[in-house]
Design an enzyme around this catalytic site. Structure first.
Site, PDB file in Angstrom:
ATOM      1  N   THR A  14       0.824  -1.218   0.000  1.00  0.00           N
ATOM      2  CA  THR A  14       0.000   0.000   0.000  1.00  0.00           C
ATOM      3  C   THR A  14       0.854   1.262   0.000  1.00  0.00           C
ATOM      4  O   THR A  14       0.522   2.251  -0.647  1.00  0.00           O
ATOM      5  CB  THR A  14      -0.917   0.010   1.246  1.00  0.00           C
ATOM      6  OG1 THR A  14      -1.769  -1.120   1.155  1.00  0.00           O
ATOM      7  CG2 THR A  14      -1.768   1.259   1.321  1.00  0.00           C
ATOM      8  N   ASP A  58       2.103  -6.701  -4.359  1.00  0.00           N
ATOM      9  CA  ASP A  58       1.271  -6.701  -3.164  1.00  0.00           C
ATOM     10  C   ASP A  58       1.908  -7.799  -2.302  1.00  0.00           C
ATOM     11  O   ASP A  58       2.206  -8.888  -2.802  1.00  0.00           O
ATOM     12  CB  ASP A  58      -0.157  -7.099  -3.566  1.00  0.00           C
ATOM     13  CG  ASP A  58      -1.096  -7.097  -2.375  1.00  0.00           C
ATOM     14  OD1 ASP A  58      -2.084  -6.357  -2.434  1.00  0.00           O
ATOM     15  OD2 ASP A  58      -0.861  -7.859  -1.412  1.00  0.00           O
ATOM     16  N   SER A  59       2.123  -7.541  -1.013  1.00  0.00           N
ATOM     17  CA  SER A  59       2.910  -8.492  -0.224  1.00  0.00           C
ATOM     18  C   SER A  59       2.208  -9.827  -0.008  1.00  0.00           C
ATOM     19  O   SER A  59       2.816 -10.776   0.477  1.00  0.00           O
ATOM     20  CB  SER A  59       3.341  -7.876   1.104  1.00  0.00           C
ATOM     21  OG  SER A  59       2.294  -7.896   2.034  1.00  0.00           O
ATOM     22  N   SER A  60       0.941  -9.926  -0.374  1.00  0.00           N
ATOM     23  CA  SER A  60       0.279 -11.242  -0.314  1.00  0.00           C
ATOM     24  C   SER A  60       0.963 -12.201  -1.288  1.00  0.00           C
ATOM     25  O   SER A  60       0.851 -13.413  -1.154  1.00  0.00           O
ATOM     26  CB  SER A  60      -1.191 -11.134  -0.715  1.00  0.00           C
ATOM     27  OG  SER A  60      -1.783 -10.039  -0.099  1.00  0.00           O
ATOM     28  N   THR A  90       1.852  -4.472   4.240  1.00  0.00           N
ATOM     29  CA  THR A  90       1.693  -4.820   5.659  1.00  0.00           C
ATOM     30  C   THR A  90       1.259  -6.268   5.868  1.00  0.00           C
ATOM     31  O   THR A  90       1.501  -6.837   6.928  1.00  0.00           O
ATOM     32  CB  THR A  90       0.656  -3.897   6.343  1.00  0.00           C
ATOM     33  OG1 THR A  90      -0.594  -4.034   5.661  1.00  0.00           O
ATOM     34  CG2 THR A  90       1.104  -2.459   6.327  1.00  0.00           C
ATOM     35  N   ASP A  91       0.611  -6.861   4.862  1.00  0.00           N
ATOM     36  CA  ASP A  91       0.020  -8.185   5.087  1.00  0.00           C
ATOM     37  C   ASP A  91       1.028  -9.247   5.516  1.00  0.00           C
ATOM     38  O   ASP A  91       0.725 -10.074   6.369  1.00  0.00           O
ATOM     39  CB  ASP A  91      -0.726  -8.654   3.822  1.00  0.00           C
ATOM     40  CG  ASP A  91      -2.021  -7.869   3.625  1.00  0.00           C
ATOM     41  OD1 ASP A  91      -2.472  -7.215   4.585  1.00  0.00           O
ATOM     42  OD2 ASP A  91      -2.572  -7.914   2.509  1.00  0.00           O
ATOM     43  N   THR A 175       3.437  -9.463  14.841  1.00  0.00           N
ATOM     44  CA  THR A 175       2.287 -10.078  14.193  1.00  0.00           C
ATOM     45  C   THR A 175       1.388  -8.943  13.725  1.00  0.00           C
ATOM     46  O   THR A 175       1.214  -7.969  14.460  1.00  0.00           O
ATOM     47  CB  THR A 175       1.505 -10.926  15.233  1.00  0.00           C
ATOM     48  OG1 THR A 175       2.396 -11.920  15.731  1.00  0.00           O
ATOM     49  CG2 THR A 175       0.291 -11.598  14.645  1.00  0.00           C
ATOM     50  N   GLN A 286      -1.705 -21.082  20.226  1.00  0.00           N
ATOM     51  CA  GLN A 286      -2.638 -20.140  19.576  1.00  0.00           C
ATOM     52  C   GLN A 286      -2.704 -18.830  20.362  1.00  0.00           C
ATOM     53  O   GLN A 286      -3.193 -17.832  19.854  1.00  0.00           O
ATOM     54  CB  GLN A 286      -4.046 -20.753  19.520  1.00  0.00           C
ATOM     55  CG  GLN A 286      -4.135 -21.929  18.597  1.00  0.00           C
ATOM     56  CD  GLN A 286      -5.486 -22.639  18.641  1.00  0.00           C
ATOM     57  OE1 GLN A 286      -6.489 -22.070  19.039  1.00  0.00           O
ATOM     58  NE2 GLN A 286      -5.495 -23.885  18.227  1.00  0.00           N
ATOM     59  N   CYS A 287      -2.267 -18.872  21.618  1.00  0.00           N
ATOM     60  CA  CYS A 287      -2.271 -17.655  22.452  1.00  0.00           C
ATOM     61  C   CYS A 287      -1.121 -16.765  22.012  1.00  0.00           C
ATOM     62  O   CYS A 287       0.041 -17.171  22.088  1.00  0.00           O
ATOM     63  CB  CYS A 287      -1.986 -18.020  23.908  1.00  0.00           C
ATOM     64  SG  CYS A 287      -3.433 -18.268  24.865  1.00  0.00           S
TER      65      CYS A 287
HETATM   66  N1  ASP Z   1      -2.226  -5.930   0.473  1.00  0.00           N
HETATM   67  C1  ASP Z   1      -1.267  -4.926   0.869  1.00  0.00           C
HETATM   68  C2  ASP Z   1       0.083  -5.577   0.971  1.00  0.00           C
HETATM   69  O1  ASP Z   1       0.366  -6.231   1.923  1.00  0.00           O
HETATM   70  C3  ASP Z   1      -1.684  -4.328   2.164  1.00  0.00           C
HETATM   71  C4  ASP Z   1      -0.770  -3.260   2.691  1.00  0.00           C
HETATM   72  O2  ASP Z   1       0.285  -2.964   2.198  1.00  0.00           O
HETATM   73  O3  ASP Z   1      -1.149  -2.675   3.704  1.00  0.00           O
HETATM   74  O4  ASP Z   1       0.869  -5.460   0.081  1.00  0.00           O
END
Ligand code: ASP
Length: 349
Positions: A14, A58-60, A90-91, A175, A286-287
């Site tokens: 982003t 996109d980091s996904s 951020t992902d 996280t 999971q905690c």
């Molecule tokens: N989908 C975006 C990414 O991780 C989200 C972001 O950057 O906030 O690349």
């Protein structure tokens, strides 16, 4: 005084996206324009160079290959710069921070990852502050204000960090916890390394202190890792199916509370037979806050007897990448377990 030299590495996300008039979604923009978009950077007392990964994403879509590409960029430029700032989506930023913390060890300079919730072009963007403060934090410590005794301040940041919403974190402890708010990250099991208010306050005490000052760069991760999340009502068929996958060498089980798993006979039998077949089983809770303590309850006592590896207080993100890293070293189970349970880059207590 010489200006500090910072390399700004763009990967996408982003922070570097724009919405074109005829498109319904955000797309990466031409990174060459970044210094034009954030004119304030020129006011910082540093010499900034920029480089981009081959295909900003996109980091996904981040992959092991992108991490190796980042390692190579840093390795090639290591001696020419005082610090590195990586702009990232951020992902999956916590995964990338973990990966770099294992792939580059004994750092002598900072690597700061940052991103934003709103694009750089948005009026209310959080990107500008993140970018500017990350560059400041990537400079040698004597370059910015200090609030500690001189002995402490001689330390410098020698680790992979993540800067977001006024806080600097150890990257492999983070996280992503919020997709709506500016406070997107948390580090549940390790204190913040710095806070940005009117001044930048460094928590010198908790900065990572590498054992040696000769950086080591690695270029391999082994992806034979799978994750199984336990939940009440999970079927025997489902568990069997996951354990019968012949590809994965490591299975990370996301357990309850302090590392508890149900102790139904069929489950223990499944664990036993997959261990006999050579799988390495890791227990991560999971905690998000707290640590795995196997043997504390009857429900986890059996796990100690089975020699299950304790993830202690590691994050799932870090556990996945640490497993990939240790598998790539082709070590036997005993060494794998020993190394997993010890800190490599401050990821586990
Ligand atoms: N989908 C975006 C990414 O991780 C989200 C972001 O950057 O906030 O690349």
């Amino acid at each position: 005084m010489n200006k500090s030299k910072i390399l700004l590495i763009y990967t996408g996300g982003t922070i570097g996206m724009v919405k074109e008039a005829n498109q319904p979604y955000l797309k990466p923009f031409n990174f060459e324009n970044i210094l034009e978009r954030v004119k304030e950077i020129k006011l910082l007392n540093c010499q900034l160079e920029t480089v981009s990964i081959n295909n900003p994403i996109d980091s996904s879509n981040i992959s092991i290959n992108n991490w190796i590409e980042l390692v190579n960029i840093i390795k090639t430029n290591y001696n020419s710069f005082d610090g590195f700032v990586i702009l990232h989506g951020t992902d999956t930023m916590s995964y990338t921070a973990s990966a770099l913390s294992f792939l580059i060890q004994n750092l002598t300079k900072p690597i700061i990852l940052t991103g934003s919730q709103l694009p750089l072009g948005d009026l209310r963007t959080d990107a500008k502050e993140h970018l500017i403060t990350s560059i400041q934090l990537a400079r040698p410590i004597h370059d910015f204000e200090k609030h500690h005794s001189s002995s402490q301040s001689s330390n410098s940041i020698k680790e992979v960090c993540l800067y977001f919403d006024n806080k600097l974190f150890r990257g492999n402890r983070t996280t992503k916890v919020n997709s709506d708010q500016f406070k997107a990250y948390a580090s549940f099991n390790y204190p913040e390394l710095a806070k940005s208010g009117v001044d930048l306050k460094i928590n010198f005490e908790d900065l990572y202190k590498p054992q040696s000052s000769s950086p080591i760069f690695y270029d391999k991760l082994d992806d034979r890792v799978s994750v199984m999340r336990l939940y009440p009502g999970i079927s025997k068929q489902n568990v069997k199916h996951m354990f019968s996958d012949n590809y994965s060498k490591v299975v990370i089980i996301e357990s309850y509370g302090s590392g508890n798993m149900f102790n139904f006979k069929w489950f223990i039998d499944e664990l036993k037979s997959s261990i006999e077949k050579g799988k390495y089983i890791i227990n991560v809770s999971q905690c998000p806050k707290g640590s795995v303590k196997m043997g504390k309850y009857e429900s986890s006592f059996k796990l100690v007897e089975l020699d299950i590896i304790s993830g202690k207080d590691i994050t799932l993100e870090s556990a996945i990448i640490k497993s990939m890293f240790l598998l790539s070293m082709k070590i036997d189970f005993k060494n794998f377990k020993e190394m997993f349970e010890l800190s490599i880059s401050g990821e586990i207590s």
